[in-house]
Design a protein around this motif. Structure first.
Motif, PDB file in Angstrom:
ATOM      1  N   ARG A 140       0.835  -1.198   0.000  1.00 57.35           N
ATOM      2  CA  ARG A 140       0.000   0.000   0.000  1.00 57.35           C
ATOM      3  C   ARG A 140       0.877   1.257   0.000  1.00 57.35           C
ATOM      4  O   ARG A 140       2.026   1.227   0.435  1.00 57.35           O
ATOM      5  CB  ARG A 140      -0.921   0.020   1.226  1.00 57.35           C
ATOM      6  N   ARG A 141       0.307   2.329  -0.491  1.00 55.18           N
ATOM      7  CA  ARG A 141       1.019   3.611  -0.504  1.00 55.18           C
ATOM      8  C   ARG A 141       0.973   4.219   0.889  1.00 55.18           C
ATOM      9  O   ARG A 141      -0.061   4.208   1.556  1.00 55.18           O
ATOM     10  CB  ARG A 141       0.374   4.557  -1.512  1.00 55.18           C
ATOM     11  N   SER A 142       2.107   4.761   1.299  1.00 59.16           N
ATOM     12  CA  SER A 142       2.185   5.360   2.626  1.00 59.16           C
ATOM     13  C   SER A 142       3.249   6.450   2.616  1.00 59.16           C
ATOM     14  O   SER A 142       3.776   6.822   1.558  1.00 59.16           O
ATOM     15  CB  SER A 142       2.507   4.283   3.666  1.00 59.16           C
ATOM     16  N   PHE A 143       3.558   6.981   3.792  1.00 61.72           N
ATOM     17  CA  PHE A 143       4.585   8.000   3.946  1.00 61.72           C
ATOM     18  C   PHE A 143       5.586   7.547   4.993  1.00 61.72           C
ATOM     19  O   PHE A 143       5.258   6.797   5.915  1.00 61.72           O
ATOM     20  CB  PHE A 143       3.972   9.344   4.391  1.00 61.72           C
ATOM     21  N   LYS A 144       6.824   8.030   4.865  1.00 64.48           N
ATOM     22  CA  LYS A 144       7.809   7.808   5.905  1.00 64.48           C
ATOM     23  C   LYS A 144       7.429   8.592   7.153  1.00 64.48           C
ATOM     24  O   LYS A 144       6.662   9.556   7.098  1.00 64.48           O
ATOM     25  CB  LYS A 144       9.199   8.249   5.431  1.00 64.48           C
ATOM     26  N   ASP A 145       7.982   8.165   8.296  1.00 63.24           N
ATOM     27  CA  ASP A 145       7.750   8.922   9.526  1.00 63.24           C
ATOM     28  C   ASP A 145       8.333  10.320   9.379  1.00 63.24           C
ATOM     29  O   ASP A 145       9.409  10.505   8.795  1.00 63.24           O
ATOM     30  CB  ASP A 145       8.394   8.211  10.722  1.00 63.24           C
ATOM     31  N   ALA A 146       7.630  11.296   9.899  1.00 61.48           N
ATOM     32  CA  ALA A 146       8.067  12.691   9.762  1.00 61.48           C
ATOM     33  C   ALA A 146       9.334  12.942  10.574  1.00 61.48           C
ATOM     34  O   ALA A 146       9.449  12.505  11.719  1.00 61.48           O
ATOM     35  CB  ALA A 146       6.958  13.635  10.227  1.00 61.48           C
ATOM     36  N   ASN A 147      10.309  13.628   9.962  1.00 65.15           N
ATOM     37  CA  ASN A 147      11.508  14.052  10.703  1.00 65.15           C
ATOM     38  C   ASN A 147      11.653  15.570  10.746  1.00 65.15           C
ATOM     39  O   ASN A 147      12.527  16.102  11.422  1.00 65.15           O
ATOM     40  CB  ASN A 147      12.779  13.436  10.094  1.00 65.15           C
ATOM     41  N   THR A 148      10.799  16.290  10.013  1.00 57.29           N
ATOM     42  CA  THR A 148      10.717  17.746  10.142  1.00 57.29           C
ATOM     43  C   THR A 148       9.241  18.143  10.196  1.00 57.29           C
ATOM     44  O   THR A 148       8.386  17.459   9.629  1.00 57.29           O
ATOM     45  CB  THR A 148      11.386  18.465   8.952  1.00 57.29           C
ATOM     46  N   TYR A 149       8.968  19.239  10.875  1.00 55.30           N
ATOM     47  CA  TYR A 149       7.597  19.720  11.019  1.00 55.30           C
ATOM     48  C   TYR A 149       7.546  21.194  10.637  1.00 55.30           C
ATOM     49  O   TYR A 149       8.483  21.952  10.901  1.00 55.30           O
ATOM     50  CB  TYR A 149       7.100  19.542  12.462  1.00 55.30           C
ATOM     51  N   ALA A 150       6.471  21.587   9.984  1.00 59.14           N
ATOM     52  CA  ALA A 150       6.264  22.987   9.621  1.00 59.14           C
ATOM     53  C   ALA A 150       4.846  23.380  10.023  1.00 59.14           C
ATOM     54  O   ALA A 150       3.892  22.653   9.734  1.00 59.14           O
ATOM     55  CB  ALA A 150       6.468  23.192   8.119  1.00 59.14           C
ATOM     56  N   ARG A 151       4.740  24.516  10.692  1.00 61.44           N
ATOM     57  CA  ARG A 151       3.434  25.013  11.124  1.00 61.44           C
ATOM     58  C   ARG A 151       3.349  26.491  10.772  1.00 61.44           C
ATOM     59  O   ARG A 151       4.343  27.214  10.845  1.00 61.44           O
ATOM     60  CB  ARG A 151       3.221  24.807  12.625  1.00 61.44           C
TER      61      ARG A 151
END
Length: 403
Positions: A234-245
Protein backbone atom coordinates in the motif's frame (compact mmCIF):
# COMPACT_ATOMS: atom_id res chain seq x y z
CA UNK A 1 20.04 54.59 -13.83
CA UNK A 2 22.49 52.90 -11.47
CA UNK A 3 20.14 53.52 -8.52
CA UNK A 4 17.25 51.88 -10.36
CA UNK A 5 19.21 48.85 -11.65
CA UNK A 6 21.47 48.02 -8.70
CA UNK A 7 20.80 44.56 -7.15
CA UNK A 8 19.21 44.93 -3.70
CA UNK A 9 20.09 42.57 -0.85
CA UNK A 10 19.64 42.47 2.89
CA UNK A 11 23.24 41.54 3.67
CA UNK A 12 26.46 42.14 1.72
CA UNK A 13 28.16 39.26 -0.07
CA UNK A 14 30.90 38.62 2.49
CA UNK A 15 33.11 35.56 1.87
CA UNK A 16 32.89 33.56 5.11
CA UNK A 17 35.97 31.30 5.38
CA UNK A 18 34.09 28.11 6.30
CA UNK A 19 33.24 25.02 4.24
CA UNK A 20 30.94 22.20 5.45
CA UNK A 21 31.26 18.58 4.28
CA UNK A 22 28.64 16.07 5.42
CA UNK A 23 28.19 12.38 4.62
CA UNK A 24 24.94 10.59 5.52
CA UNK A 25 24.87 6.86 6.27
CA UNK A 26 21.47 5.79 7.68
CA UNK A 27 21.68 3.61 10.79
CA UNK A 28 25.34 4.20 11.64
CA UNK A 29 26.22 4.82 15.30
CA UNK A 30 28.31 7.86 16.37
CA UNK A 31 31.36 5.69 17.22
CA UNK A 32 31.25 3.98 13.84
CA UNK A 33 30.64 7.31 12.10
CA UNK A 34 33.86 8.64 13.62
CA UNK A 35 35.86 5.61 12.48
CA UNK A 36 34.31 5.04 9.02
CA UNK A 37 33.32 8.56 7.92
CA UNK A 38 35.12 11.30 9.84
CA UNK A 39 38.62 9.79 10.11
CA UNK A 40 39.09 9.10 6.36
CA UNK A 41 37.91 12.63 5.53
CA UNK A 42 40.21 14.19 8.13
CA UNK A 43 43.26 12.34 6.81
CA UNK A 44 42.59 13.49 3.24
CA UNK A 45 41.55 17.10 3.98
CA UNK A 46 44.20 18.07 6.54
CA UNK A 47 46.79 19.20 3.95
CA UNK A 48 44.51 21.69 2.15
CA UNK A 49 46.18 24.99 1.22
CA UNK A 50 45.21 27.83 3.57
CA UNK A 51 43.45 25.54 6.08
CA UNK A 52 43.35 27.15 9.53
CA UNK A 53 41.25 24.73 11.57
CA UNK A 54 39.30 21.50 11.01
CA UNK A 55 36.47 20.24 13.23
CA UNK A 56 34.94 16.78 12.98
CA UNK A 57 31.39 15.84 13.99
CA UNK A 58 30.29 12.22 14.43
CA UNK A 59 26.61 11.67 15.17
CA UNK A 60 23.82 9.20 14.62
CA UNK A 61 23.33 8.58 10.87
CA UNK A 62 26.04 10.97 9.64
CA UNK A 63 29.55 12.37 9.92
CA UNK A 64 30.65 15.91 9.08
CA UNK A 65 33.73 18.10 8.79
CA UNK A 66 33.80 21.91 9.19
CA UNK A 67 36.84 23.54 7.57
CA UNK A 68 37.97 27.04 8.55
CA UNK A 69 40.33 28.80 6.13
CA UNK A 70 42.41 31.95 6.44
CA UNK A 71 40.42 35.16 6.02
CA UNK A 72 42.14 36.05 2.73
CA UNK A 73 41.31 32.66 1.17
CA UNK A 74 40.15 32.18 -2.42
CA UNK A 75 36.63 30.81 -2.00
CA UNK A 76 36.30 29.32 -5.49
CA UNK A 77 39.70 27.63 -5.39
CA UNK A 78 39.05 26.29 -1.88
CA UNK A 79 35.80 24.65 -3.03
CA UNK A 80 37.57 23.10 -6.04
CA UNK A 81 40.32 21.69 -3.76
CA UNK A 82 37.77 20.29 -1.29
CA UNK A 83 35.78 18.56 -4.07
CA UNK A 84 38.98 17.03 -5.48
CA UNK A 85 39.93 15.69 -2.05
CA UNK A 86 36.44 14.25 -1.49
CA UNK A 87 36.53 12.52 -4.89
CA UNK A 88 39.63 10.66 -3.69
CA UNK A 89 38.21 9.72 -0.30
CA UNK A 90 34.91 8.34 -1.71
CA UNK A 91 36.47 4.94 -2.32
CA UNK A 92 37.34 4.64 1.38
CA UNK A 93 33.81 5.39 2.59
CA UNK A 94 31.22 2.62 3.10
CA UNK A 95 29.32 1.58 -0.03
CA UNK A 96 25.96 2.56 1.51
CA UNK A 97 27.11 6.12 2.29
CA UNK A 98 25.32 8.87 0.38
CA UNK A 99 27.05 11.39 -1.86
CA UNK A 100 29.06 13.93 0.22
CA UNK A 101 27.29 17.25 0.73
CA UNK A 102 29.77 20.13 0.27
CA UNK A 103 28.52 23.61 1.14
CA UNK A 104 30.03 27.03 1.53
CA UNK A 105 28.85 29.49 4.18
CA UNK A 106 27.37 32.64 2.69
CA UNK A 107 25.08 35.24 4.21
CA UNK A 108 23.12 35.41 0.94
CA UNK A 109 22.36 31.67 0.77
CA UNK A 110 19.49 31.97 3.23
CA UNK A 111 15.78 31.92 2.30
CA UNK A 112 14.38 35.23 1.06
CA UNK A 113 10.72 34.17 1.23
CA UNK A 114 8.71 31.18 2.41
CA UNK A 115 5.51 29.87 0.79
CA UNK A 116 3.26 27.82 3.09
CA UNK A 117 0.56 25.42 1.87
CA UNK A 118 -2.09 24.15 4.28
CA UNK A 119 -5.23 22.09 3.74
CA UNK A 120 -7.81 20.09 5.65
CA UNK A 121 -7.96 17.52 2.85
CA UNK A 122 -5.65 14.74 1.70
CA UNK A 123 -2.00 14.96 2.71
CA UNK A 124 -0.99 13.17 -0.48
CA UNK A 125 -2.78 15.73 -2.68
CA UNK A 126 -1.22 18.58 -0.73
CA UNK A 127 2.24 17.02 -1.14
CA UNK A 128 1.73 16.62 -4.91
CA UNK A 129 0.66 20.28 -5.27
CA UNK A 130 3.61 21.42 -3.13
CA UNK A 131 6.02 19.39 -5.27
CA UNK A 132 4.61 20.91 -8.48
CA UNK A 133 4.89 24.44 -7.06
CA UNK A 134 8.45 23.75 -5.90
CA UNK A 135 9.44 22.67 -9.43
CA UNK A 136 7.91 25.82 -10.92
CA UNK A 137 9.69 28.11 -8.42
CA UNK A 138 13.03 26.36 -8.95
CA UNK A 139 12.77 27.11 -12.68
CA UNK A 140 12.72 30.89 -12.07
CA UNK A 141 15.97 32.50 -13.33
CA UNK A 142 16.77 34.32 -10.06
CA UNK A 143 16.01 31.34 -7.78
CA UNK A 144 18.91 29.12 -6.76
CA UNK A 145 16.85 26.45 -5.02
CA UNK A 146 13.48 25.82 -3.39
CA UNK A 147 13.29 23.33 -0.52
CA UNK A 148 10.28 21.59 1.00
CA UNK A 149 9.79 21.65 4.78
CA UNK A 150 7.28 19.62 6.74
CA UNK A 151 6.72 17.10 3.94
CA UNK A 152 6.94 13.34 4.27
CA UNK A 153 8.50 11.22 1.56
CA UNK A 154 5.99 8.93 -0.14
CA UNK A 155 6.83 5.23 -0.11
CA UNK A 156 5.32 1.87 -0.95
CA UNK A 157 4.81 -0.06 2.29
CA UNK A 158 5.12 -3.86 2.18
CA UNK A 159 3.46 -5.62 5.14
CA UNK A 160 4.46 -9.30 5.15
CA UNK A 161 2.02 -11.93 6.44
CA UNK A 162 4.06 -14.49 8.50
CA UNK A 163 1.43 -17.23 8.23
CA UNK A 164 1.48 -17.00 4.42
CA UNK A 165 5.28 -17.18 4.40
CA UNK A 166 5.14 -20.36 6.46
CA UNK A 167 2.48 -21.80 4.15
CA UNK A 168 4.63 -21.28 1.03
CA UNK A 169 7.84 -22.18 2.89
CA UNK A 170 9.48 -18.84 1.97
CA UNK A 171 12.04 -17.12 4.19
CA UNK A 172 12.38 -13.38 4.74
CA UNK A 173 15.87 -13.57 3.19
CA UNK A 174 14.34 -14.74 -0.09
CA UNK A 175 12.07 -11.68 -0.16
CA UNK A 176 14.97 -9.30 0.56
CA UNK A 177 17.06 -11.03 -2.10
CA UNK A 178 14.31 -10.67 -4.73
CA UNK A 179 13.76 -7.02 -3.87
CA UNK A 180 17.48 -6.18 -3.95
CA UNK A 181 17.95 -7.82 -7.36
CA UNK A 182 15.15 -5.77 -8.89
CA UNK A 183 14.43 -2.06 -9.34
CA UNK A 184 17.81 -1.64 -11.07
CA UNK A 185 18.80 -0.11 -14.35
CA UNK A 186 20.59 -2.91 -16.23
CA UNK A 187 22.98 -1.74 -19.00
CA UNK A 188 22.53 -4.58 -21.49
CA UNK A 189 24.64 -3.08 -24.28
CA UNK A 190 23.95 -3.42 -28.02
CA UNK A 191 22.91 -6.25 -30.33
CA UNK A 192 24.70 -6.42 -33.67
CA UNK A 193 22.58 -8.37 -36.19
CA UNK A 194 24.88 -7.83 -39.14
CA UNK A 195 22.40 -5.41 -40.68
CA UNK A 196 22.46 -2.88 -37.89
CA UNK A 197 23.12 -2.34 -34.21
CA UNK A 198 20.28 -2.06 -31.71
CA UNK A 199 20.31 -0.97 -28.09
CA UNK A 200 18.97 -3.54 -25.63
CA UNK A 201 16.95 -2.44 -22.61
CA UNK A 202 16.06 -4.67 -19.67
CA UNK A 203 12.86 -3.54 -17.90
CA UNK A 204 14.03 -3.84 -14.31
CA UNK A 205 12.75 -0.59 -12.77
CA UNK A 206 9.68 -0.50 -10.55
CA UNK A 207 7.65 2.42 -11.87
CA UNK A 208 4.27 1.82 -10.23
CA UNK A 209 2.70 -0.21 -7.45
CA UNK A 210 1.53 -2.95 -9.84
CA UNK A 211 5.13 -3.71 -10.81
CA UNK A 212 5.94 -4.41 -7.17
CA UNK A 213 2.83 -6.54 -6.69
CA UNK A 214 3.75 -8.71 -9.68
CA UNK A 215 7.33 -9.23 -8.50
CA UNK A 216 8.06 -13.01 -8.48
CA UNK A 217 9.44 -14.33 -5.19
CA UNK A 218 9.51 -18.06 -5.84
CA UNK A 219 8.79 -20.31 -8.81
CA UNK A 220 8.20 -24.04 -8.82
CA UNK A 221 7.12 -25.55 -12.14
CA UNK A 222 4.36 -23.42 -13.58
CA UNK A 223 3.41 -22.02 -10.18
CA UNK A 224 4.74 -18.53 -9.33
CA UNK A 225 4.43 -16.92 -5.91
CA UNK A 226 4.32 -13.15 -6.27
CA UNK A 227 4.90 -10.54 -3.62
CA UNK A 228 1.20 -9.61 -3.54
CA UNK A 229 0.40 -13.26 -2.56
CA UNK A 230 2.39 -13.08 0.68
CA UNK A 231 2.22 -9.37 1.61
CA UNK A 232 -0.04 -6.35 1.62
CA UNK A 233 1.32 -3.49 -0.52
CA UNK A 234 0.00 0.00 0.00
CA UNK A 235 1.02 3.61 -0.50
CA UNK A 236 2.18 5.36 2.63
CA UNK A 237 4.59 8.00 3.95
CA UNK A 238 7.81 7.81 5.90
CA UNK A 239 7.75 8.92 9.53
CA UNK A 240 8.07 12.69 9.76
CA UNK A 241 11.51 14.05 10.70
CA UNK A 242 10.72 17.75 10.14
CA UNK A 243 7.60 19.72 11.02
CA UNK A 244 6.26 22.99 9.62
CA UNK A 245 3.43 25.01 11.12
CA UNK A 246 1.92 28.34 10.10
CA UNK A 247 -0.31 30.21 12.55
CA UNK A 248 -0.73 26.99 14.50
CA UNK A 249 -1.79 24.85 11.52
CA UNK A 250 0.15 21.94 10.03
CA UNK A 251 1.60 22.97 6.69
CA UNK A 252 4.07 22.15 3.95
CA UNK A 253 6.41 25.09 3.38
CA UNK A 254 8.70 25.96 0.49
CA UNK A 255 11.73 28.07 1.39
CA UNK A 256 13.16 29.94 -1.59
CA UNK A 257 16.86 30.82 -1.85
CA UNK A 258 17.92 33.40 -4.44
CA UNK A 259 21.06 33.35 -6.55
CA UNK A 260 24.03 35.44 -5.36
CA UNK A 261 23.83 38.90 -6.93
CA UNK A 262 20.14 38.64 -7.84
CA UNK A 263 17.77 41.43 -6.85
CA UNK A 264 15.91 40.36 -3.70
CA UNK A 265 12.87 42.55 -4.37
CA UNK A 266 12.47 41.32 -7.94
CA UNK A 267 13.01 37.71 -6.85
CA UNK A 268 10.30 37.82 -4.18
CA UNK A 269 7.93 39.51 -6.63
CA UNK A 270 8.59 36.76 -9.19
CA UNK A 271 7.94 34.10 -6.53
CA UNK A 272 4.63 35.70 -5.57
CA UNK A 273 3.54 36.11 -9.19
CA UNK A 274 4.50 32.56 -10.14
CA UNK A 275 2.76 31.16 -7.05
CA UNK A 276 -0.42 33.07 -7.92
CA UNK A 277 -0.24 31.83 -11.51
CA UNK A 278 0.30 28.18 -10.55
CA UNK A 279 -2.30 28.06 -7.75
CA UNK A 280 -5.19 29.82 -9.50
CA UNK A 281 -6.55 26.45 -10.72
CA UNK A 282 -6.01 24.66 -7.37
CA UNK A 283 -8.87 23.61 -5.10
CA UNK A 284 -10.15 26.32 -2.77
CA UNK A 285 -9.39 24.20 0.32
CA UNK A 286 -5.62 24.65 -0.21
CA UNK A 287 -4.59 27.88 1.49
CA UNK A 288 -1.45 29.76 0.38
CA UNK A 289 0.46 32.06 2.75
CA UNK A 290 3.71 34.01 2.43
CA UNK A 291 6.09 34.63 5.33
CA UNK A 292 9.68 35.64 6.08
CA UNK A 293 9.65 37.97 3.07
CA UNK A 294 12.98 39.73 3.41
CA UNK A 295 12.01 42.33 0.80
CA UNK A 296 9.78 43.98 3.44
CA UNK A 297 12.88 44.62 5.54
CA UNK A 298 14.70 46.01 2.49
CA UNK A 299 11.80 48.34 1.68
CA UNK A 300 12.01 49.63 5.26
CA UNK A 301 15.75 50.27 4.80
CA UNK A 302 15.24 52.15 1.54
CA UNK A 303 12.36 54.10 3.02
CA UNK A 304 14.51 55.03 6.04
CA UNK A 305 17.28 56.27 3.74
CA UNK A 306 14.91 58.32 1.59
CA UNK A 307 13.21 59.88 4.62
CA UNK A 308 16.59 60.70 6.20
CA UNK A 309 17.82 62.36 3.01
CA UNK A 310 14.58 64.31 2.51
CA UNK A 311 14.53 65.52 6.12
CA UNK A 312 18.18 66.54 5.92
CA UNK A 313 17.65 68.51 2.72
CA UNK A 314 14.55 70.31 4.04
CA UNK A 315 15.98 71.15 7.44
CA UNK A 316 19.33 72.29 6.06
CA UNK A 317 17.72 74.43 3.36
CA UNK A 318 15.45 76.11 5.93
CA UNK A 319 18.41 76.88 8.21
CA UNK A 320 20.71 77.99 5.39
CA UNK A 321 18.01 80.19 3.83
CA UNK A 322 17.63 81.92 7.19
CA UNK A 323 21.39 82.36 7.64
CA UNK A 324 22.93 82.64 4.16
CA UNK A 325 20.11 83.19 1.69
CA UNK A 326 18.21 81.24 -0.94
CA UNK A 327 21.08 80.77 -3.41
CA UNK A 328 23.34 79.18 -0.82
CA UNK A 329 20.51 76.97 0.45
CA UNK A 330 19.78 75.77 -3.09
CA UNK A 331 23.41 74.78 -3.61
CA UNK A 332 23.51 72.90 -0.31
CA UNK A 333 20.21 71.17 -1.13
CA UNK A 334 21.51 70.05 -4.53
CA UNK A 335 24.83 68.81 -3.16
CA UNK A 336 23.25 66.11 -0.98
CA UNK A 337 21.21 64.13 -3.58
CA UNK A 338 23.94 64.67 -6.22
CA UNK A 339 26.54 63.14 -3.91
CA UNK A 340 24.26 60.18 -3.15
CA UNK A 341 23.59 59.49 -6.84
CA UNK A 342 27.32 59.67 -7.55
CA UNK A 343 27.81 57.19 -4.72
CA UNK A 344 25.33 54.76 -6.31
CA UNK A 345 27.17 55.09 -9.63
CA UNK A 346 30.46 54.15 -7.94
CA UNK A 347 28.79 51.20 -6.18
CA UNK A 348 27.46 49.99 -9.54
CA UNK A 349 30.88 50.34 -11.23
CA UNK A 350 32.51 48.35 -8.41
CA UNK A 351 30.00 45.51 -8.95
CA UNK A 352 28.58 45.81 -5.43
CA UNK A 353 24.97 45.57 -4.25
CA UNK A 354 22.73 47.86 -2.23
CA UNK A 355 22.43 46.30 1.25
CA UNK A 356 22.00 47.35 4.84
CA UNK A 357 25.72 48.10 5.28
CA UNK A 358 25.64 50.46 2.28
CA UNK A 359 22.41 52.02 3.54
CA UNK A 360 23.74 52.67 7.04
CA UNK A 361 26.90 54.16 5.53
CA UNK A 362 24.86 56.53 3.33
CA UNK A 363 22.66 57.61 6.24
CA UNK A 364 25.74 58.34 8.35
CA UNK A 365 27.29 60.31 5.49
CA UNK A 366 24.34 62.74 5.44
CA UNK A 367 25.91 64.60 8.37
CA UNK A 368 29.26 64.92 6.60
CA UNK A 369 27.56 66.12 3.40
CA UNK A 370 25.58 68.77 5.28
CA UNK A 371 28.60 70.07 7.17
CA UNK A 372 30.84 70.07 4.11
CA UNK A 373 28.34 71.87 1.91
CA UNK A 374 27.56 74.52 4.53
CA UNK A 375 31.25 75.20 5.20
CA UNK A 376 32.06 75.58 1.47
CA UNK A 377 29.12 77.92 0.86
CA UNK A 378 29.80 79.99 3.98
CA UNK A 379 33.49 80.33 3.07
CA UNK A 380 32.61 81.41 -0.49
CA UNK A 381 30.09 83.98 0.80
CA UNK A 382 32.70 85.44 3.16
CA UNK A 383 35.18 85.79 0.27
CA UNK A 384 32.49 87.42 -1.89
CA UNK A 385 31.82 89.87 0.95
CA UNK A 386 35.54 90.69 0.88
CA UNK A 387 35.26 91.66 -2.80
CA UNK A 388 35.99 88.48 -4.80
CA UNK A 389 33.70 87.60 -7.71
CA UNK A 390 31.42 84.56 -7.38
CA UNK A 391 33.43 82.25 -9.68
CA UNK A 392 36.73 82.94 -7.89
CA UNK A 393 35.14 82.74 -4.42
CA UNK A 394 33.53 79.34 -4.99
CA UNK A 395 36.63 77.97 -6.78
CA UNK A 396 38.74 79.04 -3.79
CA UNK A 397 36.22 77.49 -1.34
CA UNK A 398 36.09 74.20 -3.22
CA UNK A 399 39.90 74.03 -3.42
CA UNK A 400 40.38 74.96 0.22
CA UNK A 401 37.74 72.59 1.62
CA UNK A 402 38.20 69.66 -0.84
CA UNK A 403 39.72 67.14 1.55
Amino acid sequence: TAYQTLPIEADPDIPIPFVYIGVVLPGIAPDDAERLLVKPMELELRDLTGLKEMRGIAAQNYGAIILEFDVNFDKDQALIDVREKMDRVKSELPDDAEEPDIREFNANLFPVIMVSLSSNGSERALFEHAQNLKDELTALPDVLEANLLGDREEVLEVIIRPSTLEHYNISVEQIFSSLSRNNKLVPAGNLDSGIGRFAITVPGLIEQAEDLKELPIRQQGDAVVRLSDIAEIRRSFKDANTYARFNGSQTISIEVVKRIGANVVLTTQEVREKTTEVTETWPDQIKIDFSFDISNFIFEMISTLQISITNAILLVMILVIAALGFRSALMVGLAIPTSFLLGFLIIDLLGMTVNQMIMFGLVLSVGILVDGAIVVVEYADRKMAEGLDRRSAYAMAADRMLW
